[in-house]
Design a protein around this motif. Structure first.
Motif, PDB file in Angstrom:
ATOM      1  N   ALA A  81       0.826  -1.215   0.000  1.00 35.72           N
ATOM      2  CA  ALA A  81       0.000   0.000   0.000  1.00 35.72           C
ATOM      3  C   ALA A  81       0.856   1.259   0.000  1.00 35.72           C
ATOM      4  N   SER A  82       2.065   1.149   0.517  1.00 38.86           N
ATOM      5  CA  SER A  82       2.973   2.296   0.551  1.00 38.86           C
ATOM      6  C   SER A  82       3.908   2.339  -0.658  1.00 38.86           C
ATOM      7  N   GLY A  83       3.727   1.417  -1.588  1.00 38.20           N
ATOM      8  CA  GLY A  83       4.513   1.426  -2.822  1.00 38.20           C
ATOM      9  C   GLY A  83       5.813   0.659  -2.753  1.00 38.20           C
ATOM     10  N   TYR A  84       5.955  -0.237  -1.791  1.00 42.25           N
ATOM     11  CA  TYR A  84       7.176  -1.037  -1.649  1.00 42.25           C
ATOM     12  C   TYR A  84       6.863  -2.506  -1.893  1.00 42.25           C
ATOM     13  N   GLU A  85       7.819  -3.200  -2.470  1.00 37.69           N
ATOM     14  CA  GLU A  85       7.668  -4.638  -2.629  1.00 37.69           C
ATOM     15  C   GLU A  85       7.958  -5.303  -1.293  1.00 37.69           C
ATOM     16  N   PRO A  86       7.137  -6.264  -0.895  1.00 38.19           N
ATOM     17  CA  PRO A  86       7.380  -6.947   0.384  1.00 38.19           C
ATOM     18  C   PRO A  86       8.493  -7.989   0.260  1.00 38.19           C
ATOM     19  N   ARG A  87       9.694  -7.493   0.057  1.00 37.04           N
ATOM     20  CA  ARG A  87      10.877  -8.364  -0.056  1.00 37.04           C
ATOM     21  C   ARG A  87      11.846  -8.022   1.063  1.00 37.04           C
ATOM     22  N   PRO A  88      12.556  -9.018   1.584  1.00 40.71           N
ATOM     23  CA  PRO A  88      13.488  -8.767   2.691  1.00 40.71           C
ATOM     24  C   PRO A  88      14.519  -7.685   2.401  1.00 40.71           C
ATOM     25  N   SER A  89      15.076  -7.669   1.210  1.00 43.42           N
ATOM     26  CA  SER A  89      16.110  -6.677   0.898  1.00 43.42           C
ATOM     27  C   SER A  89      15.546  -5.258   0.938  1.00 43.42           C
ATOM     28  N   VAL A  90      14.325  -5.088   0.446  1.00 44.25           N
ATOM     29  CA  VAL A  90      13.671  -3.776   0.463  1.00 44.25           C
ATOM     30  C   VAL A  90      13.372  -3.377   1.902  1.00 44.25           C
ATOM     31  N   LEU A  91      12.780  -4.289   2.653  1.00 48.24           N
ATOM     32  CA  LEU A  91      12.411  -4.009   4.034  1.00 48.24           C
ATOM     33  C   LEU A  91      13.637  -3.693   4.887  1.00 48.24           C
ATOM     34  N   GLU A  92      14.685  -4.474   4.739  1.00 54.30           N
ATOM     35  CA  GLU A  92      15.910  -4.240   5.515  1.00 54.30           C
ATOM     36  C   GLU A  92      16.485  -2.854   5.235  1.00 54.30           C
ATOM     37  N   LYS A  93      16.632  -2.511   3.978  1.00 57.23           N
ATOM     38  CA  LYS A  93      17.222  -1.220   3.596  1.00 57.23           C
ATOM     39  C   LYS A  93      16.369  -0.056   4.078  1.00 57.23           C
ATOM     40  N   GLU A  94      15.079  -0.086   3.763  1.00 57.81           N
ATOM     41  CA  GLU A  94      14.203   1.034   4.110  1.00 57.81           C
ATOM     42  C   GLU A  94      14.013   1.171   5.619  1.00 57.81           C
ATOM     43  N   PHE A  95      13.876   0.050   6.310  1.00 57.83           N
ATOM     44  CA  PHE A  95      13.707   0.097   7.763  1.00 57.83           C
ATOM     45  C   PHE A  95      14.945   0.687   8.423  1.00 57.83           C
ATOM     46  N   ASN A  96      16.111   0.206   8.052  1.00 49.74           N
ATOM     47  CA  ASN A  96      17.347   0.644   8.703  1.00 49.74           C
ATOM     48  C   ASN A  96      17.676   2.111   8.443  1.00 49.74           C
ATOM     49  N   THR A  97      17.141   2.696   7.376  1.00 53.21           N
ATOM     50  CA  THR A  97      17.359   4.133   7.154  1.00 53.21           C
ATOM     51  C   THR A  97      16.515   4.979   8.105  1.00 53.21           C
ATOM     52  N   ARG A  98      15.501   4.364   8.718  1.00 50.55           N
ATOM     53  CA  ARG A  98      14.588   5.086   9.606  1.00 50.55           C
ATOM     54  C   ARG A  98      14.759   4.747  11.086  1.00 50.55           C
ATOM     55  N   TYR A  99      15.452   3.674  11.364  1.00 44.03           N
ATOM     56  CA  TYR A  99      15.570   3.173  12.733  1.00 44.03           C
ATOM     57  C   TYR A  99      16.886   3.635  13.346  1.00 44.03           C
ATOM     58  N   GLY A 146      18.143   2.600  16.274  1.00 44.26           N
ATOM     59  CA  GLY A 146      18.794   1.562  17.061  1.00 44.26           C
ATOM     60  C   GLY A 146      19.761   0.753  16.218  1.00 44.26           C
ATOM     61  N   ARG A 147      20.149  -0.363  16.772  1.00 45.44           N
ATOM     62  CA  ARG A 147      21.042  -1.271  16.059  1.00 45.44           C
ATOM     63  C   ARG A 147      20.344  -1.779  14.803  1.00 45.44           C
ATOM     64  N   PRO A 148      20.978  -1.736  13.656  1.00 47.92           N
ATOM     65  CA  PRO A 148      20.321  -2.148  12.412  1.00 47.92           C
ATOM     66  C   PRO A 148      19.821  -3.595  12.481  1.00 47.92           C
ATOM     67  N   VAL A 149      18.677  -3.814  11.844  1.00 44.96           N
ATOM     68  CA  VAL A 149      18.161  -5.178  11.773  1.00 44.96           C
ATOM     69  C   VAL A 149      18.833  -5.899  10.614  1.00 44.96           C
ATOM     70  N   THR A 150      18.905  -7.200  10.724  1.00 40.35           N
ATOM     71  CA  THR A 150      19.566  -8.001   9.695  1.00 40.35           C
ATOM     72  C   THR A 150      18.572  -8.459   8.638  1.00 40.35           C
ATOM     73  N   TYR A 151      19.130  -8.906   7.542  1.00 40.95           N
ATOM     74  CA  TYR A 151      18.341  -9.486   6.467  1.00 40.95           C
ATOM     75  C   TYR A 151      17.552 -10.684   6.995  1.00 40.95           C
ATOM     76  N   GLN A 152      18.203 -11.491   7.835  1.00 42.78           N
ATOM     77  CA  GLN A 152      17.551 -12.676   8.399  1.00 42.78           C
ATOM     78  C   GLN A 152      16.357 -12.281   9.281  1.00 42.78           C
ATOM     79  N   ALA A 153      16.505 -11.213  10.059  1.00 44.26           N
ATOM     80  CA  ALA A 153      15.417 -10.772  10.939  1.00 44.26           C
ATOM     81  C   ALA A 153      14.199 -10.342  10.133  1.00 44.26           C
ATOM     82  N   VAL A 154      14.397  -9.510   9.131  1.00 48.31           N
ATOM     83  CA  VAL A 154      13.245  -9.053   8.341  1.00 48.31           C
ATOM     84  C   VAL A 154      12.651 -10.189   7.516  1.00 48.31           C
ATOM     85  N   THR A 155      13.475 -11.152   7.128  1.00 49.22           N
ATOM     86  CA  THR A 155      12.961 -12.329   6.433  1.00 49.22           C
ATOM     87  C   THR A 155      12.008 -13.086   7.350  1.00 49.22           C
TER      88      THR A 155
END
Length: 134
Positions: free
Chosen positions: A17-35, A37-46
């Protein structure tokens, strides 16, 4: 549906709905630019997207703000959000405008001042509350 899987579906829907593909690589990159705290890993968002884990409250807040949804919705779904809204409405309707202004002023105070006011109020109610009801 399992709680984690339901979260995963809501997260994927919010991403789309926000225009992003629900893929781990997208989620990891976009989330970590806004968070902050300690960056989340690819495995965590997966794990989030596969319905294997639900992030903590601090991460839910960031996800919700980024994706433009309420954190309660993201975590618990629409039914819970509806009940929260209903309770909030009932709570707000129970106060006059003056009382709401007073509550807003209280909420702007630092925590130590709020605690002081709560103690004062408890003392006041203990001393006078029951007597004034008659």
């Amino acid at each position: 549906m399992d709680e984690k899987m339901a979260f995963s579906q809501r997260l994927a829907d919010a991403l789309r709905a926000s225009g992003y593909e629900p893929r781990p690589s997208v989620l990891e990159k976009e989330f970590n630019t806004r968070y902050w705290g300690r960056p989340v890993t690819y495995q965590a968002v997966t794990r989030w997207l596969k319905g294997e884990a639900v992030p903590g409250q601090d991460k839910l807040q960031v996800l919700a703000e980024w994706l433009g949804v309420e954190p309660q919705y993201l975590r618990f779904g629409e039914a819970v959000v509806g009940r929260i809204r209903e309770r909030k409405t009932r709570w707000e309707e129970g106060f006059s405008a003056e009382e709401r202004q007073l509550l807003d002023a209280y909420l702007r105070l630092p925590m130590d001042k709020r605690k002081l006011l709560c103690e004062l109020m408890r003392t006041f109610v203990a001393a006078y509350g029951e007597k004034d009801r008659t």
